[in-house]
Design a protein around this motif. Sequence first.
Motif, PDB file in Angstrom:
ATOM      1  N   LEU A  26      24.607   3.819  25.435  1.00 48.08           N
ATOM      2  CA  LEU A  26      23.291   3.599  25.507  1.00 48.08           C
ATOM      3  C   LEU A  26      22.889   4.621  26.613  1.00 48.08           C
ATOM      4  O   LEU A  26      23.674   4.666  27.865  1.00 48.08           O
ATOM      5  N   LEU A  27      21.777   5.448  26.862  1.00 49.97           N
ATOM      6  CA  LEU A  27      21.333   6.175  27.677  1.00 49.97           C
ATOM      7  C   LEU A  27      20.586   5.604  28.821  1.00 49.97           C
ATOM      8  O   LEU A  27      19.622   4.851  28.209  1.00 49.97           O
ATOM      9  N   PRO A  28      20.415   5.860  30.055  1.00 51.42           N
ATOM     10  CA  PRO A  28      19.483   5.011  30.794  1.00 51.42           C
ATOM     11  C   PRO A  28      18.075   4.826  30.564  1.00 51.42           C
ATOM     12  O   PRO A  28      17.415   3.726  30.702  1.00 51.42           O
ATOM     13  N   PRO A  29      17.403   5.937  29.959  1.00 55.42           N
ATOM     14  CA  PRO A  29      15.987   5.657  29.774  1.00 55.42           C
ATOM     15  C   PRO A  29      15.902   5.037  28.286  1.00 55.42           C
ATOM     16  O   PRO A  29      14.612   4.572  28.376  1.00 55.42           O
ATOM     17  N   GLU A  30      16.863   4.693  27.512  1.00 54.76           N
ATOM     18  CA  GLU A  30      16.540   3.906  26.267  1.00 54.76           C
ATOM     19  C   GLU A  30      16.115   2.738  26.354  1.00 54.76           C
ATOM     20  O   GLU A  30      16.733   1.777  27.168  1.00 54.76           O
ATOM     21  N   SER A  31      15.196   2.522  25.462  1.00 52.00           N
ATOM     22  CA  SER A  31      14.581   0.801  25.522  1.00 52.00           C
ATOM     23  C   SER A  31      14.288   0.705  24.004  1.00 52.00           C
ATOM     24  O   SER A  31      13.809   1.423  23.368  1.00 52.00           O
ATOM     25  N   PHE A  32      14.098  -0.609  23.705  1.00 53.39           N
ATOM     26  CA  PHE A  32      13.840  -1.242  22.352  1.00 53.39           C
ATOM     27  C   PHE A  32      12.882  -2.489  22.326  1.00 53.39           C
ATOM     28  O   PHE A  32      13.004  -3.020  23.260  1.00 53.39           O
TER      29      PHE A  32
END
Length: 229
Positions: free
Chosen positions: A120-126
């Motif tokens: 997962l990349l730091p900016p990713e959110s769900f």
Amino acid sequence: MPEPPAHAFRAAAEAAPVRGFDRVAWCYDVLAGAVFGPAQRRAQLVALAGLPATAGPHVLILGGGTGWVLTEVLRRRPQATVLYLEASPNMLARARRRLASHCPAAAPQVEFRHGTQAALLPPESFDAVITFFVLDCIAAPELDAALNQLRQAQRPGAPWLVADFRPARRGWRHWLLVAMYAFFRLTTGLRARQLPDVRAELTQRGLRPAQEQRFFGQAIEAGIYVEQG
């Protein structure tokens, strides 16, 4: 000091080869069905009832295996966008083929990525995090960091949908777990040695089960976890 670009985080996360359940990808679904019958899928269906009601949620599926969960998510939320994160390249390939066969029009909505939660990349959110029968595969020394990464990837109010085995210290459920861990250590090199108490771990991270249901003689549990408050 400037922060490294996003692709550097991905490269670092994927530096070590990850093979996951490659050796059993060809027979995993048949094997699970032979041992547990419909119980695993029934548990997953109960948890998927917690998908956000919004038309196009951004969903993380970690360790989705051969892709049944992916097509079910898209059936329920046709406009969803999905990051499908899987440690086994063979499982990933099977999930791609399943998507092409069952939901070809949804292909642009899905990103297939090889790796674990570390990819997962730091900016990713769900808007929803889905972990079905995967947290039990994380070795104890890595569990805290893994759960923290997943927790950070949840947007405010996003549900965490769980289906997994329940810990047991005695009886047939205990010996079933012993046999499963021994089998997967031999066939896949699984490093995990014991089942985490998922309910306790998520509670410690500010989540509570809004809905729970058990299957297969109390051995399997489905849960929809939401922020406490």
